[in-house]
Design a protein around this motif. Structure first.
Motif, short mmCIF file in Angstrom:
data_model
loop_
_atom_site.label_atom_id
_atom_site.label_comp_id
_atom_site.label_asym_id
_atom_site.label_seq_id
_atom_site.Cartn_x
_atom_site.Cartn_y
_atom_site.Cartn_z
N GLN A 257 44.66 35.96 39.09
CA GLN A 257 43.36 36.57 39.90
C GLN A 257 43.94 38.19 40.65
OE1 GLN A 257 41.22 33.99 42.31
NE2 GLN A 257 41.11 32.55 40.87
N GLU A 258 45.00 38.22 40.44
CA GLU A 258 45.69 39.35 41.24
C GLU A 258 45.14 40.89 40.68
OE1 GLU A 258 47.69 41.26 44.49
OE2 GLU A 258 47.05 39.07 44.29
N ALA A 259 45.16 40.91 39.27
CA ALA A 259 44.94 42.24 38.63
C ALA A 259 43.53 42.38 39.05
CB ALA A 259 45.23 41.98 37.21
N ILE A 260 42.61 41.40 38.90
CA ILE A 260 41.18 41.46 39.07
C ILE A 260 40.96 42.13 40.54
CG2 ILE A 260 38.87 40.47 39.13
CD1 ILE A 260 40.12 38.26 37.12
N GLY B 29 35.94 41.81 46.13
CA GLY B 29 36.51 40.57 47.08
C GLY B 29 37.85 40.75 47.52
N GLY B 30 38.29 39.79 48.05
CA GLY B 30 39.45 39.83 48.96
C GLY B 30 40.36 38.99 48.26
N GLY B 31 40.36 38.33 47.06
CA GLY B 31 41.46 37.93 46.33
C GLY B 31 41.36 36.54 46.55
N PHE B 32 42.63 35.74 46.21
CA PHE B 32 42.70 34.26 46.30
C PHE B 32 42.87 33.85 47.63
CE2 PHE B 32 44.83 30.17 45.95
CZ PHE B 32 44.16 29.55 44.95
N PHE B 33 43.44 34.44 48.52
CA PHE B 33 43.35 34.17 50.04
C PHE B 33 42.57 34.60 51.05
CE2 PHE B 33 47.94 34.07 48.24
CZ PHE B 33 48.06 32.43 48.17
N ASN B 34 41.52 35.33 50.48
CA ASN B 34 40.39 36.00 51.09
C ASN B 34 40.84 36.73 52.35
OD1 ASN B 34 38.55 34.78 49.36
ND2 ASN B 34 38.59 32.99 50.87
N ALA B 35 41.77 37.61 51.99
CA ALA B 35 42.36 38.66 52.97
C ALA B 35 42.87 39.91 52.48
CB ALA B 35 43.59 37.92 53.86
N ASN B 36 42.22 40.37 51.33
CA ASN B 36 42.57 41.38 50.60
C ASN B 36 44.28 41.29 50.40
OD1 ASN B 36 40.31 42.37 50.01
ND2 ASN B 36 40.11 43.45 51.95
N SER B 37 44.85 42.36 50.86
CA SER B 37 46.55 42.43 50.50
C SER B 37 47.23 42.10 52.11
CB SER B 37 46.88 43.68 49.90
OG SER B 37 46.59 43.90 48.73
N ALA B 38 46.61 41.82 53.06
CA ALA B 38 46.98 41.49 54.31
C ALA B 38 47.64 40.29 54.38
CB ALA B 38 46.06 41.74 55.23
N HIS B 39 47.36 39.15 53.43
CA HIS B 39 47.96 37.80 53.56
C HIS B 39 49.49 38.04 53.35
CE1 HIS B 39 48.76 33.76 52.91
NE2 HIS B 39 47.61 33.49 53.39
N PRO B 40 50.57 37.38 54.00
CA PRO B 40 51.96 37.57 53.93
C PRO B 40 52.65 37.14 52.65
CG PRO B 40 51.55 36.35 55.95
CD PRO B 40 49.95 36.60 55.18
N PHE B 41 51.74 36.24 51.77
CA PHE B 41 51.90 35.95 50.36
C PHE B 41 51.87 37.14 49.49
CE2 PHE B 41 51.20 30.98 51.17
CZ PHE B 41 52.44 31.19 51.94
N GLU B 42 51.09 37.96 49.82
CA GLU B 42 50.72 38.95 48.78
C GLU B 42 51.39 40.35 49.01
OE1 GLU B 42 46.74 39.77 47.73
OE2 GLU B 42 46.26 37.71 47.61
N ASN B 43 51.70 40.53 50.45
CA ASN B 43 52.41 41.68 50.95
C ASN B 43 53.21 41.31 51.85
OD1 ASN B 43 52.06 44.11 49.41
ND2 ASN B 43 50.16 44.62 50.42
N PRO B 44 54.53 41.09 52.06
CA PRO B 44 55.38 40.57 53.05
C PRO B 44 55.80 41.68 53.89
CG PRO B 44 56.75 40.82 50.82
CD PRO B 44 55.24 40.93 50.56
N THR B 45 55.85 42.94 53.41
CA THR B 45 56.36 44.16 54.28
C THR B 45 55.36 45.28 54.24
OG1 THR B 45 57.72 45.05 52.68
CG2 THR B 45 58.76 43.38 54.02
N GLY B 46 55.53 46.18 55.28
CA GLY B 46 55.03 47.47 54.99
C GLY B 46 55.21 48.14 53.82
N PHE B 47 56.42 48.26 53.40
CA PHE B 47 57.16 48.98 52.41
C PHE B 47 56.19 48.48 51.01
CE2 PHE B 47 59.75 49.15 48.52
CZ PHE B 47 59.84 50.55 48.28
N LEU C 27 43.12 43.84 42.40
CA LEU C 27 43.36 45.11 42.26
C LEU C 27 42.70 46.39 41.72
CD1 LEU C 27 47.36 44.77 42.08
CD2 LEU C 27 45.96 45.17 44.07
N LEU C 28 42.10 45.99 40.62
CA LEU C 28 41.22 46.96 39.98
C LEU C 28 39.92 46.91 40.26
CD1 LEU C 28 42.75 46.43 36.37
CD2 LEU C 28 43.11 48.31 37.98
N GLY C 29 39.23 45.77 40.77
CA GLY C 29 37.79 45.56 41.03
C GLY C 29 37.71 45.79 42.59
N THR C 30 36.33 45.89 42.83
CA THR C 30 35.94 46.16 44.44
C THR C 30 35.01 45.14 44.79
OG1 THR C 30 34.13 47.40 43.52
CG2 THR C 30 36.11 48.70 43.99
#
Length: 68
Positions: free
Chosen positions: A14-17, A24-42, A19-22
């Protein structure tokens, strides 16, 4: 001692969907703010740059295809 519940599931499919779509918030319902999806600011900055590559590359690709 408490217990911890770590969510898991079909995240990669579901990750590619997300990123390319508008839509929803992905599997964890937090867009990319969830630590499993984006662990650092970089990684967040890198993801934003890579998301912008597609719309920037498509007009260039079209121009090369039509020869202009």
């Amino acid at each position: 001692g408490g217990t911890q519940s770590i969510p898991g599931g079909p995240v990669a499919s579901q990750e590619a969907i997300k990123l390319l779509g508008t839509n929803g918030g992905g599997f964890f319902n937090a867009n990319s703010a969830h630590p499993f999806e984006n662990p650092t600011g970089f990684t967040n900055l890198l993801q934003v740059l890579l998301i912008l590559v597609i719309p920037f590359a498509l007009p260039r690709t079209f121009g090369r295809m039509v020869g202009d």
